[in-house]
Design a protein around this motif. Sequence first.
Motif, PDB file in Angstrom:
ATOM      1  N   GLU A   1      10.586  30.602  -5.640  1.00  0.00           N
ATOM      2  CA  GLU A   1       9.468  30.824  -6.561  1.00  0.00           C
ATOM      3  C   GLU A   1       9.434  29.751  -7.644  1.00  0.00           C
TER       4      GLU A   1
ATOM      5  N   GLU B   1       6.406  26.999  -8.283  1.00  0.00           N
ATOM      6  CA  GLU B   1       5.762  26.838  -9.592  1.00  0.00           C
ATOM      7  C   GLU B   1       5.904  25.405 -10.090  1.00  0.00           C
TER       8      GLU B   1
ATOM      9  N   ASP C   1       3.961  23.029  -7.819  1.00  0.00           N
ATOM     10  CA  ASP C   1       2.574  23.504  -7.754  1.00  0.00           C
ATOM     11  C   ASP C   1       2.040  23.483  -6.314  1.00  0.00           C
TER      12      ASP C   1
END
Length: 219
Positions: A121, A125, A128
Amino acid sequence: MLETIDFAGDENIGVYTRVFEDFAVVPLNATEEYVSAVEKKFGIEVIKTTIQGSSIIGSLLVGNSNGLITSGLATPEESAVLKNCSNVMFLSRTMNAAGNIILANDEIALVHPNLPDRYAEKISEFLDVPVVMMTIGGIPTVGMAAVATNTGILVSPGITAQEIKEIEDITSLPIGTGTVNMGSSLVGTGLIANSKSYLAGISTSGYELGRIEEVFGFE
């Protein structure tokens, strides 16, 4: 035009070098001849450093246009060099060979299936992009089982139909199988590439070069 090269006599150039769109990173012990070849082939700046004191840059570094991911064991001096190039995320756990366990471009990242969900995760992030936890041809070190640019993805010929579907569900980029260095299925060990050009290990055959050029659209 030069298409194949070795690093200090080693055909596994992808272990020692990581190429991005605007710059490349090579070890401190890279010869001027090698640096010049990379500069001329890709038309980008070449940065010299070590990571955690090692020359295996390609195994310890990965990223895309949004940032770089590397080992949390990088020294402050090494970290500063990388931070001068882009944003940097550090893997602080034992599975920290980022270039081995992550495959990334500007559309997708594949990660080692045993990497904890929370790290996947964070990678998603930071870069992107969507992240898929998977193997390629059953190989968990996806960063060495494939090479991804913003124009295509070259994967190990052992990839399964299900694995291809998992990638195709995320990106419309062409996906093709190939080998390097006279039959090595770990294409990431013997190939460096971006959307502009590529270099393969010195033992890579003409047929293998043709396949690389087809998948990445260099024909």
